[in-house]
Design an enzyme around this catalytic site. Structure first.
Site, PDB file in Angstrom:
ATOM      1  N   CYS A  29     -10.978  -7.622  32.450  1.00 28.71           N
ATOM      2  CA  CYS A  29     -10.720  -8.426  31.240  1.00 28.71           C
ATOM      3  C   CYS A  29      -9.335  -9.102  31.263  1.00 28.71           C
ATOM      4  O   CYS A  29      -9.212 -10.279  30.904  1.00 28.71           O
ATOM      5  CB  CYS A  29     -10.873  -7.564  30.003  1.00 28.71           C
ATOM      6  N   HIS A  68      -6.885  -8.919  23.922  1.00 37.39           N
ATOM      7  CA  HIS A  68      -5.760  -8.568  24.801  1.00 37.39           C
ATOM      8  C   HIS A  68      -4.705  -9.670  24.729  1.00 37.39           C
ATOM      9  O   HIS A  68      -5.028 -10.861  24.831  1.00 37.39           O
ATOM     10  CB  HIS A  68      -6.217  -8.472  26.260  1.00 37.39           C
TER      11      HIS A  68
HETATM   12  N1  LIG Z   1     -14.621  -3.443  27.321  1.00 31.77           N
HETATM   13  C1  LIG Z   1     -14.044  -4.375  28.050  1.00 31.77           C
HETATM   14  O1  LIG Z   1     -13.120  -5.106  27.614  1.00 31.77           O
HETATM   15  C2  LIG Z   1     -14.496  -4.605  29.431  1.00 31.77           C
HETATM   16  C3  LIG Z   1     -14.061  -5.738  30.083  1.00 31.77           C
HETATM   17  C4  LIG Z   1     -14.456  -5.965  31.383  1.00 31.77           C
HETATM   18  C5  LIG Z   1     -15.293  -5.063  31.985  1.00 31.77           C
HETATM   19  N2  LIG Z   1     -15.715  -3.950  31.327  1.00 31.77           N
HETATM   20  C6  LIG Z   1     -16.609  -3.045  32.034  1.00 31.77           C
HETATM   21  O2  LIG Z   1     -17.909  -3.094  31.459  1.00 31.77           O
HETATM   22  C7  LIG Z   1     -18.538  -1.821  31.570  1.00 31.77           C
HETATM   23  C8  LIG Z   1     -18.984  -1.345  30.199  1.00 31.77           C
HETATM   24  O3  LIG Z   1     -17.887  -1.291  29.314  1.00 31.77           O
HETATM   25  P1  LIG Z   1     -18.063  -1.020  27.752  1.00 31.77           P
HETATM   26  O4  LIG Z   1     -16.723  -1.283  27.184  1.00 31.77           O
HETATM   27  O5  LIG Z   1     -19.238  -1.749  27.199  1.00 31.77           O
HETATM   28  O6  LIG Z   1     -18.377   0.570  27.738  1.00 31.77           O
HETATM   29  P2  LIG Z   1     -19.128   1.433  26.621  1.00 31.77           P
HETATM   30  O7  LIG Z   1     -18.963   0.841  25.279  1.00 31.77           O
HETATM   31  O8  LIG Z   1     -18.674   2.845  26.845  1.00 31.77           O
HETATM   32  O9  LIG Z   1     -20.688   1.347  27.016  1.00 31.77           O
HETATM   33  C9  LIG Z   1     -21.213   1.907  28.209  1.00 31.77           C
HETATM   34  C10 LIG Z   1     -22.670   1.519  28.364  1.00 31.77           C
HETATM   35  O10 LIG Z   1     -23.145   2.031  29.623  1.00 31.77           O
HETATM   36  C11 LIG Z   1     -24.338   2.776  29.377  1.00 31.77           C
HETATM   37  N3  LIG Z   1     -24.505   3.877  30.337  1.00 31.77           N
HETATM   38  C12 LIG Z   1     -23.683   4.932  30.523  1.00 31.77           C
HETATM   39  N4  LIG Z   1     -24.219   5.766  31.437  1.00 31.77           N
HETATM   40  C13 LIG Z   1     -25.398   5.233  31.821  1.00 31.77           C
HETATM   41  C14 LIG Z   1     -26.431   5.616  32.719  1.00 31.77           C
HETATM   42  N5  LIG Z   1     -26.376   6.759  33.421  1.00 31.77           N
HETATM   43  N6  LIG Z   1     -27.521   4.795  32.868  1.00 31.77           N
HETATM   44  C15 LIG Z   1     -27.611   3.659  32.155  1.00 31.77           C
HETATM   45  N7  LIG Z   1     -26.667   3.235  31.265  1.00 31.77           N
HETATM   46  C16 LIG Z   1     -25.582   4.008  31.115  1.00 31.77           C
HETATM   47  C17 LIG Z   1     -24.157   3.324  27.979  1.00 31.77           C
HETATM   48  O11 LIG Z   1     -25.421   3.705  27.479  1.00 31.77           O
HETATM   49  P3  LIG Z   1     -25.581   4.976  26.492  1.00 31.77           P
HETATM   50  O12 LIG Z   1     -25.214   4.456  25.122  1.00 31.77           O
HETATM   51  O13 LIG Z   1     -27.032   5.299  26.640  1.00 31.77           O
HETATM   52  O14 LIG Z   1     -24.664   6.045  26.982  1.00 31.77           O
HETATM   53  C18 LIG Z   1     -23.568   2.100  27.276  1.00 31.77           C
HETATM   54  O15 LIG Z   1     -24.602   1.182  26.973  1.00 31.77           O
HETATM   55  C19 LIG Z   1     -17.505  -0.923  32.245  1.00 31.77           C
HETATM   56  O16 LIG Z   1     -17.753  -0.945  33.642  1.00 31.77           O
HETATM   57  C20 LIG Z   1     -16.204  -1.595  31.939  1.00 31.77           C
HETATM   58  O17 LIG Z   1     -15.211  -1.289  32.895  1.00 31.77           O
HETATM   59  C21 LIG Z   1     -15.356  -3.720  30.057  1.00 31.77           C
END
Ligand SMILES: NC(=O)c1ccc[n+]([C@@H]2O[C@H](COP(=O)([O-])OP(=O)(O)OC[C@H]3O[C@@H](n4cnc5c(N)ncnc54)[C@H](OP(=O)(O)O)[C@@H]3O)[C@@H](O)[C@H]2O)c1
EC number: 1.2.1.11
Length: 343
Positions: free
Chosen positions: A130, A242
């Site tokens: 990000c 950010h």
């Molecule tokens: N947030 C940011 O600003 C940002 C920016 C760039 C990249 N990212 C990347 O994007 C990704 C997600 O971030 P987020 O902020 O959305 O995280 P989050 O809110 O914690 O959400 C995680 C998601 O992954 C799913 N998940 C977890 N374990 C799983 C499994 N075993 N099989 C299938 N689905 C699974 C979760 O589903 P459940 O609800 O079923 O657990 C949930 O839908 C990460 O890799 C992060 O590094 C985030």
């Protein structure tokens, strides 16, 4: 005939944003499927004015899906993206699992759209971190104009960058401070409410954190390997958005006014730079917006050809979900994808 799109991680911060951006921008999808872990099967998520029931990623068959927008974390992507790609579905991944793989393009459409052609080697395209996404949107037009030699960036990163657990922790700790409850620390290493933490992701051997290294490696991969980058990444008690204090050193002379003019014309950028109280953008105002805001552009007389500026964007949109959807749009615009249903 439109495309079939799966969103893996659909219950998370980024996945929910992906669904709303696909609907907002009218992406040409005939069918959108929401996937997450077995914990979420049957839960409902919104897609425009529709509701989708969440299915299990683990046993989903991708053989008729065109694009999988993946935001389920690095280890899940490491395991599933190659399998999904092998089924002929193009994965656009938000984690850091594939960003540094030479056979996987890392794309910000405003910066290096032509690199997308390389996606066929693995059927995986990576979305940057990000902090890097919004940084390179602002750097690219300035680099084209005056060639950046060195970037010094300090980030002020919101808790939503650490997923929904990060947002809950800020909320719960803030509440606990007001009602004098004990403060629980789970997601972050120190208390985040009414505090700032100079540590994101794991420590590396040289003393930098992985988050800081990502900004360096990704800027070099997307913009120019010759640019020197140093970063200090800091978590701040902000829910979404950010901020980045950016200091630049150029090969050629460039004035603050020239930089302002260049950024005013640049795709994805919006300059708000009045030298008066409130004449700049803060994270609270950028939440829910697509552009990267640039404020406080000024000459830095302490180095030759130096500029300083303040860059803010919604980390869940340009930093993640919006950029991923823009990559999907680029595949369609460039005719790199044929709907499998039509085929
Ligand atoms: N947030 C940011 O600003 C940002 C920016 C760039 C990249 N990212 C990347 O994007 C990704 C997600 O971030 P987020 O902020 O959305 O995280 P989050 O809110 O914690 O959400 C995680 C998601 O992954 C799913 N998940 C977890 N374990 C799983 C499994 N075993 N099989 C299938 N689905 C699974 C979760 O589903 P459940 O609800 O079923 O657990 C949930 O839908 C990460 O890799 C992060 O590094 C985030």
């Amino acid at each position: 005939m439109g495309f079939k799109i799966a969103v893996a991680g659909a219950t998370g911060n980024v996945g929910r944003e992906m669904l709303s951006i696909l609907a907002e921008r009218g992406f040409p999808a005939d069918e959108v499927v929401a996937l997450a872990s077995s914990r979420s099967v049957g839960k409902e998520v919104s897609f425009g004015d529709k509701t989708l029931k969440v299915k299990n990623l683990e046993n989903y068959d991708f053989s008729d899906t065109d694009i999988c927008l993946m935001s389920a974390g690095g280890s899940i992507s490491q395991k599933w993206s190659p399998k999904i790609g092998a089924q002929g579905c193009v994965v656009i991944d938000n984690s850091s699992a594939w960003r540094y793989d030479s056979e996987v393009p890392l794309i910000v459409p405003e910066v290096n759209p032509d690199a997308i052609e390389g996606f066929t080697k693995r059927n995986i395209i990576a979305n940057p971190n990000c902090s890097t996404a919004q940084l390179v949107v602002a750097l690219k037009p300035l680099h084209d104009a005056a060639t950046i030699k060195r970037v010094v960036v300090s980030t002020y990163q919101s808790v939503s960058g650490a997923g929904k657990d990060g947002m809950d922790e800020l909320f719960n700790q803030t509440r606990a401070v007001f009602v004098a409850d004990p403060i629980e620390t789970k997601k972050f290493t120190k208390r985040i409410a009414f505090n700032v933490i100079p540590h994101i992701d794991v420590f590396m051997e040289d003393g930098y954190t992985k988050e800081e290294w990502k900004v360096l490696a990704e800027t070099k991969k997307m913009l120019d390997p010759k640019i020197k980058v140093t970063c200090t990444a800091v978590r701040v008690p902000v829910f979404i958005g950010h901020g980045e204090a950016v200091n630049l050193e150029f090969e050629k002379e460039i004035t603050a006014e020239e930089a302002r003019e260049i950024l005013r014309e640049a795709p994805g950028c919006l300059v708000v730079d009045k030298h008066e109280d409130g004449g700049y953008v803060t994270p609270v105002e950028c939440a829910g917006e697509d552009v990267t805001y640039i404020s406080r552009i000024r000459e830095d007389a302490t180095v030759e050809n130096g500029l300083a500026m303040w860059v803010v964007s919604d980390n869940l949109r340009k930093g993640a979900a919006l950029n991923a959807v823009q990559i999907a749009e680029l595949l369609v615009e460039r005719n790199l994808l044929k709907s499998r249903a039509t085929a």
